[in-house]
Design a protein around this motif. Structure first.
Motif, PDB file in Angstrom:
ATOM      1  N   ALA A   1       0.845  -1.204   0.000  1.00  0.00           N
ATOM      2  CA  ALA A   1       0.000   0.000   0.000  1.00  0.00           C
ATOM      3  C   ALA A   1       0.870   1.240   0.000  1.00  0.00           C
ATOM      4  N   HIS A   2       0.329   2.319  -0.620  1.00  0.00           N
ATOM      5  CA  HIS A   2       0.962   3.651  -0.593  1.00  0.00           C
ATOM      6  C   HIS A   2       0.853   4.238   0.812  1.00  0.00           C
ATOM      7  N   GLY A   3       1.832   5.069   1.171  1.00  0.00           N
ATOM      8  CA  GLY A   3       1.816   5.668   2.500  1.00  0.00           C
ATOM      9  C   GLY A   3       0.576   6.504   2.755  1.00  0.00           C
ATOM     10  N   GLY A   4      -0.069   6.915   1.669  1.00  0.00           N
ATOM     11  CA  GLY A   4      -1.299   7.696   1.836  1.00  0.00           C
ATOM     12  C   GLY A   4      -2.520   6.841   2.084  1.00  0.00           C
ATOM     13  N   GLY A   5      -2.368   5.499   1.930  1.00  0.00           N
ATOM     14  CA  GLY A   5      -3.486   4.610   2.231  1.00  0.00           C
ATOM     15  C   GLY A   5      -4.032   3.850   1.061  1.00  0.00           C
ATOM     16  N   THR A   6      -3.573   4.100  -0.165  1.00  0.00           N
ATOM     17  CA  THR A   6      -4.139   3.437  -1.344  1.00  0.00           C
ATOM     18  C   THR A   6      -3.513   2.049  -1.516  1.00  0.00           C
ATOM     19  N   MET A   7      -4.376   1.021  -1.652  1.00  0.00           N
ATOM     20  CA  MET A   7      -3.901  -0.355  -1.852  1.00  0.00           C
ATOM     21  C   MET A   7      -3.415  -0.524  -3.285  1.00  0.00           C
ATOM     22  N   PHE A   8      -2.166  -1.052  -3.440  1.00  0.00           N
ATOM     23  CA  PHE A   8      -1.589  -1.327  -4.756  1.00  0.00           C
ATOM     24  C   PHE A   8      -1.770  -2.808  -5.151  1.00  0.00           C
ATOM     25  N   VAL A   9      -1.366  -3.698  -4.256  1.00  0.00           N
ATOM     26  CA  VAL A   9      -1.299  -5.145  -4.589  1.00  0.00           C
ATOM     27  C   VAL A   9      -1.895  -5.966  -3.445  1.00  0.00           C
TER      28      VAL A   9
ATOM     29  N   PRO B   1      -9.837   5.248  10.343  1.00  0.00           N
ATOM     30  CA  PRO B   1      -9.652   5.031  11.784  1.00  0.00           C
ATOM     31  C   PRO B   1      -9.912   3.574  12.164  1.00  0.00           C
ATOM     32  N   GLY B   2      -9.026   3.039  12.981  1.00  0.00           N
ATOM     33  CA  GLY B   2      -9.206   1.701  13.506  1.00  0.00           C
ATOM     34  C   GLY B   2      -8.561   0.609  12.698  1.00  0.00           C
TER      35      GLY B   2
ATOM     36  N   HIS C   1      -0.629   1.317  12.565  1.00  0.00           N
ATOM     37  CA  HIS C   1       0.811   1.181  12.301  1.00  0.00           C
ATOM     38  C   HIS C   1       1.448   2.562  12.041  1.00  0.00           C
ATOM     39  N   LEU C   2       0.842   3.363  11.201  1.00  0.00           N
ATOM     40  CA  LEU C   2       1.392   4.687  10.921  1.00  0.00           C
ATOM     41  C   LEU C   2       1.393   5.562  12.160  1.00  0.00           C
ATOM     42  N   ASN C   3       0.327   5.491  12.956  1.00  0.00           N
ATOM     43  CA  ASN C   3       0.252   6.322  14.161  1.00  0.00           C
ATOM     44  C   ASN C   3       1.256   5.872  15.196  1.00  0.00           C
TER      45      ASN C   3
ATOM     46  N   SER D   1       5.240  -3.273  12.730  1.00  0.00           N
ATOM     47  CA  SER D   1       4.172  -3.471  13.717  1.00  0.00           C
ATOM     48  C   SER D   1       3.560  -4.860  13.503  1.00  0.00           C
ATOM     49  N   PHE D   2       3.029  -5.410  14.594  1.00  0.00           N
ATOM     50  CA  PHE D   2       2.386  -6.730  14.535  1.00  0.00           C
ATOM     51  C   PHE D   2       1.012  -6.610  15.168  1.00  0.00           C
ATOM     52  N   PHE D   3       0.024  -7.219  14.521  1.00  0.00           N
ATOM     53  CA  PHE D   3      -1.347  -7.121  15.012  1.00  0.00           C
ATOM     54  C   PHE D   3      -2.044  -8.493  14.892  1.00  0.00           C
ATOM     55  N   THR D   4      -3.019  -8.706  15.800  1.00  0.00           N
ATOM     56  CA  THR D   4      -3.887  -9.885  15.719  1.00  0.00           C
ATOM     57  C   THR D   4      -5.313  -9.381  15.819  1.00  0.00           C
ATOM     58  N   GLY D   5      -6.141  -9.807  14.876  1.00  0.00           N
ATOM     59  CA  GLY D   5      -7.521  -9.360  14.892  1.00  0.00           C
ATOM     60  C   GLY D   5      -8.136  -9.475  13.511  1.00  0.00           C
ATOM     61  N   THR D   6      -9.272  -8.800  13.348  1.00  0.00           N
ATOM     62  CA  THR D   6     -10.009  -8.898  12.088  1.00  0.00           C
ATOM     63  C   THR D   6      -9.499  -7.859  11.102  1.00  0.00           C
ATOM     64  N   VAL D   7      -9.136  -8.310   9.907  1.00  0.00           N
ATOM     65  CA  VAL D   7      -8.702  -7.425   8.838  1.00  0.00           C
ATOM     66  C   VAL D   7      -9.939  -6.873   8.152  1.00  0.00           C
TER      67      VAL D   7
END
Length: 588
Positions: free
Chosen positions: A3-11, A27-28, A34-36, A42-48
């Protein structure tokens, strides 16, 4: 996922799920967290949120410095937790076998790791050796470079100089130990240097400038500087361009100064006269222009040779420069023509006072070496702004006409231009140009008016068709005037008619030859041509004709006036113009 740093998904992999273009910066989301978080990984567990699956997700920010990316990329790797646990349960029964395999593979990996460590150690040693080699190369380059290289801080404290400084400027590093490096720059170049350093301090790119630097012997050399900075350190590279600057100065002098006398030439003079008159206009002060033409110079040049003539011109130039103030300008227009620009005078009498000094100084004997001594005079014409005109062209025209009057009055004298020429765009007549025959004088004024209108059109940049129309009017007026004079000469058997008529034909040829120049030349130079074209004829031929006709007694009779060509009506500019009485007297 990428993804782009601005939030746009590439692949998104695996394929089959169309998430390209999805905005993750919400948000959320794990992406936003990760950016904040500000960390690189960063590592996360939960719903994508993208696919609604519970996953174990690792995110990493990628922004290599070498690629100069203004916005980072974010790589995400995730695994579905349900699938993960299902696989774990499916293989739980074989944990012992896996454990054994892990041990076996651990041994293999340990062996490979040791090999890799040894290889890495060898590579590190090789890299260190290469680094030392490169460092030695850079040090050698720093030592043998013919350019002046230095490392200084923002305050000018010297850290390192290469030997070129000692070879080229006579300095060693010790010479800069107790002094700022910047103290050796010429005071007049410090503003440019300070500006360049300030821009570097604010993060600007490398700066280039030419500034003078004091040599050990006290003389200043022109150096071309390249300055770059990192943190509080300035890296300096310079080369001596003194010879190049001297050559550029010499070429500039050749372009704007007379090669023989060193005085400003015609190009530089016209630039300065515009500046001086503009300053006089702003300050509501007067300025004066003196046209100087040497008397007797041609005889010296013809009899004693060009070398003697050159010495005369150089001597006159030096005398003129000594006479005027530093703010004034003495220029050579070419040949034996000089001009003096007085930037501020109280009145025309101030300029006349300078003219008297010029006549006295120029008239002194000039030593010519083996050729003996020579003496010349000067015919001077003075134009005063704004008395003689309100524009550059007006003042120059007035001064030139006044100089011509000095020639006709007997030379070696000065003439102050008429004060009634202000506002004229081309030719301004004084009483000295009247021949005493009303019809001729009136037609001369018509010609002057036609010249003035043509020059004004050129100066104002009017259309080519308008300029050519005015030119045709001037030509028509000229032909009519010459026909009138021819009729008077035939009628009264003027003895100089043949020469006078031949001069008329020559003047018409000269006028026709000016037509192609209308689009190319400026009004000032065309005015100069037209003025001499008209005035010389009046003073040299028409004056003689007027004296002859006036000698007949009474009002000179003449033939009927030549038919006027069709065209716009013309107005007389003196004695009421061409009146019916004039026409009757010419027809009597």
């Amino acid at each position: 996922a990428l993804a782009h740093g601005g939030g746009t998904m590439f692949v998104w992999e695996p394929a089959g799920m169309e998430f390209e273009g999805l905005n993750l910066a919400r948000p959320g989301t794990f992406f936003e967290q990760h950016l904040n978080g500000g960390g690189e990984a960063s590592f996360f567990t939960g719903t994508v949120r993208a696919n609604g699956e519970r996953s174990l997700v690792a995110l990493r920010t990628v922004q290599p410095a070498g690629l100069h990316m203004n916005t980072p990329l974010v790589i995400g790797v995730g695994s579905n937790l349900d699938a993960f646990y299902a696989d774990w349960a499916a293989y739980a029964f074989s944990h012992f076998a896996v454990y054994v395999l892990i041990i076996v593979f651990g041994v293999v990996v340990l062996h490979l790791t040791q090999r890799a460590r040894r290889a890495s150690s060898l590579e590190a040693e090789w890299a260190e050796a290469k680094l030392l080699e490169r460092s030695a190369e850079l040090s050698s380059f720093f030592e043998i470079s013919p350019n002046f290289l230095a490392i200084v801080d923002m305050g000018g404290a010297s850290r390192k100089l290469n030997p070129a400084w000692e070879r080229g400027m006579g300095y060693t590093a010790d010479d800069f130990r107790d002094m700022s490096f910047f103290d050796f720059f010429h005071a007049e170049d410090m503003d440019a240097l300070t500006m360049a350093i300030e821009e570097l301090r604010l993060g600007g790119r490398a700066k280039n400038l030419v500034a003078r630097f004091r040599n050990r012997d006290g003389h200043f050399r022109h150096l071309e500087w390249s300055l770059a900075s990192r943190h509080e350190t300035i890296f300096v590279a310079a080369q001596d361009v003194t010879d190049r600057v001297a050559e550029e100065t010499r070429l500039q002098l050749m372009a704007y100064h007379d090669r023989l006398t060193g005085l400003p030439n015609r190009v530089l003079f016209f630039d300065r006269v515009r500046q001086v008159l503009a300053a006089a206009r702003r300050g509501r002060k007067k300025a004066a222009v003196m046209f100087i033409d040497l008397d007797g110079f041609k005889d010296i040049n013809d009899t004693l040779g060009h070398d003697a003539g050159d010495k005369v011109l150089q001597a006159v130039a030096q005398r003129l420069v000594r006479l005027v103030r530093k703010a004034d300008t003495v220029a050579r227009l070419g040949g034996d023509e000089f001009v003096v620009l007085l930037h501020e005078v109280a009145s025309g009498e101030d300029a006349a006072s300078v003219a008297r000094k010029v006549l006295e100084a120029v008239g002194e004997e000039i030593p010519l070496g083996r050729a003996g001594m020579a003496r010349v005079g000067a015919s001077i014409g003075i134009g005063v702004w704004p008395d003689s005109g309100t524009s550059v062209d007006d003042v120059l025209m007035a001064a030139d006409m006044a100089m011509y009057q000095s020639k006709k009055k007997g030379k070696n004298r000065f003439t102050l231009a008429l004060e009634d020429c202000s506002g004229h765009d081309g030719v301004c007549f004084g009483d000295s140009y009247l021949v005493g025959i009303d019809v001729i004088d009136a037609q001369h004024l018509e010609l002057a008016d036609a010249v003035s209108k043509l020059c004004k059109a050129l100066r104002e940049g009017q259309t080519q068709s308008a300029v050519l129309e005015l030119f045709e009017e001037l030509k028509s007026c000229t032909e009519h005037h010459f026909a009138t004079e021819h009729g008077l000469m035939v009628r009264h058997a003027f003895p100089g008619r043949a020469v006078h008529d031949e001069r008329h034909r020559s003047l018409l040829r000269e006028l026709r030859d000016m037509k192609p120049e209308l689009a190319a030349e400026g009004a000032l130079f065309l005015t100069d041509k037209l003025r001499h074209w008209l005035l010389e004829h009046i003073l040299e031929q028409d004056k003689a004709l007027g004296e002859f006709l006036n000698g007949l007694g009474g009002t000179a009779p003449g033939p009927p006036p030549a038919p006027r060509p069709a065209g716009p009506s013309r107005r007389g500019a003196a004695r009421g113009g061409v009146t019916q009485a004039d026409e009757r007297r010419a027809a009597a």
